[in-house]
Design a protein around this motif. Structure first.
Motif, short mmCIF file in Angstrom:
data_model
loop_
_atom_site.label_atom_id
_atom_site.label_comp_id
_atom_site.label_asym_id
_atom_site.label_seq_id
_atom_site.Cartn_x
_atom_site.Cartn_y
_atom_site.Cartn_z
N ASP A 108 1.80 -7.39 -11.39
CA ASP A 108 2.03 -7.26 -12.82
C ASP A 108 3.55 -7.20 -13.02
O ASP A 108 4.21 -6.27 -12.55
CB ASP A 108 1.37 -5.99 -13.36
N LEU A 109 4.08 -8.24 -13.68
CA LEU A 109 5.52 -8.36 -13.85
C LEU A 109 5.99 -7.54 -15.05
O LEU A 109 5.32 -7.49 -16.07
CB LEU A 109 5.90 -9.83 -14.04
N ARG A 162 0.84 -1.21 0.00
CA ARG A 162 0.00 0.00 0.00
C ARG A 162 0.87 1.26 0.00
O ARG A 162 0.53 2.26 -0.61
CB ARG A 162 -0.94 0.01 1.20
N ALA A 163 2.01 1.21 0.71
CA ALA A 163 2.92 2.36 0.78
C ALA A 163 3.77 2.50 -0.48
O ALA A 163 4.08 3.61 -0.92
CB ALA A 163 3.81 2.26 2.01
N ASP A 164 4.17 1.36 -1.07
CA ASP A 164 5.01 1.36 -2.28
C ASP A 164 4.74 0.07 -3.04
O ASP A 164 5.21 -0.99 -2.65
CB ASP A 164 6.48 1.45 -1.90
N PRO A 165 3.98 0.14 -4.14
CA PRO A 165 3.60 -1.08 -4.86
C PRO A 165 4.70 -1.72 -5.71
O PRO A 165 4.51 -2.81 -6.22
CB PRO A 165 2.43 -0.61 -5.74
N ARG A 166 5.85 -1.08 -5.83
CA ARG A 166 6.95 -1.68 -6.60
C ARG A 166 7.54 -2.83 -5.79
O ARG A 166 7.96 -2.64 -4.64
CB ARG A 166 8.04 -0.65 -6.91
N VAL A 167 7.56 -4.02 -6.36
CA VAL A 167 8.03 -5.21 -5.66
C VAL A 167 8.93 -6.03 -6.57
O VAL A 167 9.06 -5.74 -7.77
CB VAL A 167 6.83 -6.09 -5.19
N ARG A 168 9.51 -7.06 -5.97
CA ARG A 168 10.20 -8.10 -6.74
C ARG A 168 9.62 -9.43 -6.28
O ARG A 168 9.26 -9.59 -5.12
CB ARG A 168 11.71 -8.09 -6.51
N VAL A 169 9.57 -10.38 -7.21
CA VAL A 169 9.11 -11.74 -6.90
C VAL A 169 10.17 -12.71 -7.39
O VAL A 169 10.59 -12.63 -8.55
CB VAL A 169 7.76 -12.06 -7.57
N ARG A 170 10.60 -13.62 -6.50
CA ARG A 170 11.53 -14.67 -6.92
C ARG A 170 10.71 -15.91 -7.22
O ARG A 170 10.08 -16.49 -6.33
CB ARG A 170 12.56 -14.97 -5.84
N ILE A 171 10.72 -16.30 -8.49
CA ILE A 171 9.97 -17.47 -8.96
C ILE A 171 10.98 -18.46 -9.53
O ILE A 171 11.73 -18.11 -10.45
CB ILE A 171 8.94 -17.08 -10.04
N ARG A 172 11.01 -19.65 -8.97
CA ARG A 172 11.94 -20.70 -9.40
C ARG A 172 13.38 -20.20 -9.46
O ARG A 172 14.11 -20.46 -10.41
CB ARG A 172 11.51 -21.27 -10.75
N GLY A 173 13.77 -19.42 -8.45
CA GLY A 173 15.14 -18.96 -8.34
C GLY A 173 15.49 -17.72 -9.14
O GLY A 173 16.62 -17.24 -9.07
N ARG A 174 14.54 -17.16 -9.88
CA ARG A 174 14.81 -15.98 -10.72
C ARG A 174 13.96 -14.80 -10.26
O ARG A 174 12.76 -14.93 -10.06
CB ARG A 174 14.48 -16.32 -12.18
N TRP A 175 14.61 -13.64 -10.10
CA TRP A 175 13.93 -12.44 -9.64
C TRP A 175 13.25 -11.70 -10.79
O TRP A 175 13.83 -11.58 -11.88
CB TRP A 175 14.90 -11.49 -8.94
N HIS A 176 12.04 -11.21 -10.53
CA HIS A 176 11.26 -10.43 -11.49
C HIS A 176 10.77 -9.17 -10.77
O HIS A 176 10.29 -9.25 -9.64
CB HIS A 176 10.03 -11.21 -11.97
N THR A 177 10.86 -8.03 -11.44
CA THR A 177 10.31 -6.80 -10.86
C THR A 177 8.86 -6.66 -11.31
O THR A 177 8.45 -7.22 -12.33
CB THR A 177 11.10 -5.55 -11.30
N GLY A 178 8.10 -5.91 -10.54
CA GLY A 178 6.70 -5.72 -10.91
C GLY A 178 6.01 -4.72 -10.00
O GLY A 178 6.62 -4.14 -9.11
N THR A 179 4.72 -4.56 -10.26
CA THR A 179 3.88 -3.68 -9.47
C THR A 179 2.75 -4.50 -8.87
O THR A 179 2.03 -5.19 -9.61
CB THR A 179 3.30 -2.54 -10.35
N ALA A 180 2.60 -4.43 -7.56
CA ALA A 180 1.60 -5.23 -6.85
C ALA A 180 0.30 -4.46 -6.70
O ALA A 180 0.31 -3.24 -6.46
CB ALA A 180 2.13 -5.64 -5.49
N HIS A 181 -0.81 -5.19 -6.82
CA HIS A 181 -2.14 -4.60 -6.71
C HIS A 181 -3.01 -5.46 -5.80
O HIS A 181 -3.39 -6.56 -6.20
CB HIS A 181 -2.81 -4.52 -8.09
N PRO A 182 -3.31 -4.99 -4.58
CA PRO A 182 -4.30 -5.70 -3.77
C PRO A 182 -5.67 -5.59 -4.47
O PRO A 182 -6.01 -4.52 -4.98
CB PRO A 182 -4.30 -4.94 -2.45
#
Length: 131
Positions: A128-129, A74-94
């Protein structure tokens, strides 16, 4: 929140914070959601269960708006997600309008069962990646 739900929340978050999350963060194949701490500004990595569908990663927060990572989003929607060992940047939306119980049926079974068993105030989150 009912008294039972509050006790469950406190017990589950204590176990996650002190035992489960530190262990799971070390597993190279564990999916992690990295947010920016809303107070500290430091990266915060949380083990999550979810599924990538196209250019989006879907998950359900077991404690909804009370989850620290949701508050960070909610404070900062920019996130990273590690999927199967690989990092992806994205924007999170509740997505409070999404049906989290229906969403759990499309996500990995083991995690979904745990979320349903202990969760209260479920909330769908879509990341959203980027490219």
């Amino acid at each position: 929140m009912s008294r039972h739900a509050e006790r469950t929340y406190r017990a589950v978050t204590a176990v996650q914070r002190r035992i489960a999350n530190p262990l799971m963060r070390r597993s190279p194949l564990q999916t992690l959601l990295e947010t920016t701490g809303r107070v500290s500004g430091l990266p915060r990595r949380t083990p999550v269960g979810g599924r990538r569908v196209g250019d989006a990663f879907w998950l359900v927060s077991e404690f909804g708006e009370r989850s620290q990572y949701v508050r960070n989003i909610r404070a900062d929607p920019r996130v990273r997600v590690r999927i199967r060992g690989r990092w992806h940047t994205g924007t999170a939306h509740p997505l409070p309008e999404d049906d989290p119980v229906a969403r759990l049926r499309s996500l990995p079974r083991m995690n979904s069962a745990a979320v349903r068993a202990v969760g209260a105030g479920l909330l769908t989150v879509r990341v959203d990646l980027d490219g």
